[in-house]
Design a protein around this motif. Structure first.
Motif, PDB file in Angstrom:
ATOM      1  N   ASP A  72     -10.736  22.356  21.706  1.00  0.00           N
ATOM      2  CA  ASP A  72     -11.028  23.248  20.641  1.00  0.00           C
ATOM      3  C   ASP A  72     -12.213  24.257  20.930  1.00  0.00           C
ATOM      4  O   ASP A  72     -13.304  23.843  20.883  1.00  0.00           O
ATOM      5  N   GLU A  73     -11.848  25.655  21.168  1.00  0.00           N
ATOM      6  CA  GLU A  73     -12.895  26.474  21.647  1.00  0.00           C
ATOM      7  C   GLU A  73     -13.975  26.667  20.439  1.00  0.00           C
ATOM      8  O   GLU A  73     -14.919  27.180  20.329  1.00  0.00           O
ATOM      9  N   SER A  74     -13.372  26.353  19.263  1.00  0.00           N
ATOM     10  CA  SER A  74     -14.269  26.461  17.947  1.00  0.00           C
ATOM     11  C   SER A  74     -15.326  25.412  17.897  1.00  0.00           C
ATOM     12  O   SER A  74     -16.288  25.717  17.355  1.00  0.00           O
ATOM     13  N   VAL A  75     -15.170  24.347  18.797  1.00  0.00           N
ATOM     14  CA  VAL A  75     -15.969  23.426  18.560  1.00  0.00           C
ATOM     15  C   VAL A  75     -16.842  23.427  19.852  1.00  0.00           C
ATOM     16  O   VAL A  75     -16.479  23.670  21.038  1.00  0.00           O
ATOM     17  N   PRO A  76     -18.478  23.493  19.613  1.00  0.00           N
ATOM     18  CA  PRO A  76     -19.417  23.779  20.748  1.00  0.00           C
ATOM     19  C   PRO A  76     -19.161  22.635  21.711  1.00  0.00           C
ATOM     20  O   PRO A  76     -18.876  21.535  21.522  1.00  0.00           O
ATOM     21  N   PHE A  77     -19.354  23.022  23.399  1.00  0.00           N
ATOM     22  CA  PHE A  77     -19.288  22.024  24.427  1.00  0.00           C
ATOM     23  C   PHE A  77     -20.100  21.052  23.922  1.00  0.00           C
ATOM     24  O   PHE A  77     -21.300  20.993  23.779  1.00  0.00           O
ATOM     25  N   GLY A  78     -19.738  19.874  24.241  1.00  0.00           N
ATOM     26  CA  GLY A  78     -20.459  18.391  24.186  1.00  0.00           C
ATOM     27  C   GLY A  78     -20.193  17.843  22.526  1.00  0.00           C
ATOM     28  O   GLY A  78     -21.316  16.913  22.368  1.00  0.00           O
ATOM     29  N   GLU A  79     -19.591  18.496  21.852  1.00  0.00           N
ATOM     30  CA  GLU A  79     -19.574  17.813  20.395  1.00  0.00           C
ATOM     31  C   GLU A  79     -18.143  17.670  20.224  1.00  0.00           C
ATOM     32  O   GLU A  79     -17.077  18.027  20.732  1.00  0.00           O
ATOM     33  N   THR A  80     -18.038  16.663  19.194  1.00  0.00           N
ATOM     34  CA  THR A  80     -16.739  16.148  18.954  1.00  0.00           C
ATOM     35  C   THR A  80     -16.535  16.413  17.283  1.00  0.00           C
ATOM     36  O   THR A  80     -17.681  15.952  16.594  1.00  0.00           O
ATOM     37  N   TYR A  81     -15.773  17.096  16.606  1.00  0.00           N
ATOM     38  CA  TYR A  81     -15.726  17.339  15.279  1.00  0.00           C
ATOM     39  C   TYR A  81     -14.545  16.672  14.662  1.00  0.00           C
ATOM     40  O   TYR A  81     -13.587  16.349  15.543  1.00  0.00           O
ATOM     41  N   GLU A  82     -14.427  16.187  13.605  1.00  0.00           N
ATOM     42  CA  GLU A  82     -13.287  15.689  12.633  1.00  0.00           C
ATOM     43  C   GLU A  82     -12.970  16.527  11.684  1.00  0.00           C
ATOM     44  O   GLU A  82     -13.738  17.331  10.931  1.00  0.00           O
ATOM     45  N   ALA A  83     -11.661  16.325  11.604  1.00  0.00           N
ATOM     46  CA  ALA A  83     -11.095  17.492  10.227  1.00  0.00           C
ATOM     47  C   ALA A  83      -9.766  16.439   9.651  1.00  0.00           C
ATOM     48  O   ALA A  83      -9.291  15.649  10.481  1.00  0.00           O
TER      49      ALA A  83
END
Length: 86
Positions: A72-83
């Motif tokens: 997902d391009e809205s998530v910074p490179f190197g990070e993992t977000y949860e939704a």
């Protein structure tokens, strides 16, 4: 039982190359399967994200036992977000 559906982007280069998955749909029948299944999907997409170095990973819970793990391009490179999908 675990059901995994992988969406692949269309190939634009030689037919011998298989494009990397950008999204993985997962469905689990037990809570015990969720952790290992999500970790495996995230690990697979980390490899793809590292090659592109342009986006992070978003894990979305669609409903109990159903998840999507995607670049997902809205998530910074190197990070993992949860939704959680509403």
């Amino acid at each position: 039982m675990t059901t995994v559906t992988m969406e692949r982007t269309p190939a634009v280069s030689a037919p011998a190359e298989v494009p990397a998955a950008r999204s993985i749909d997962l469905e689990f029948s037990t809570a015990e399967e969720v952790h290992a299944g999500l970790e495996e999907a995230v690990a697979e997409l980390i490899e793809v994200a590292a090659q592109e170095a342009s986006c992070g990973i978003l894990v979305t819970r669609l409903h109990p036992g159903r998840y999507t793990v995607a670049l997902d391009e809205s998530v910074p490179f190197g990070e993992t977000y949860e939704a959680i999908a509403a």
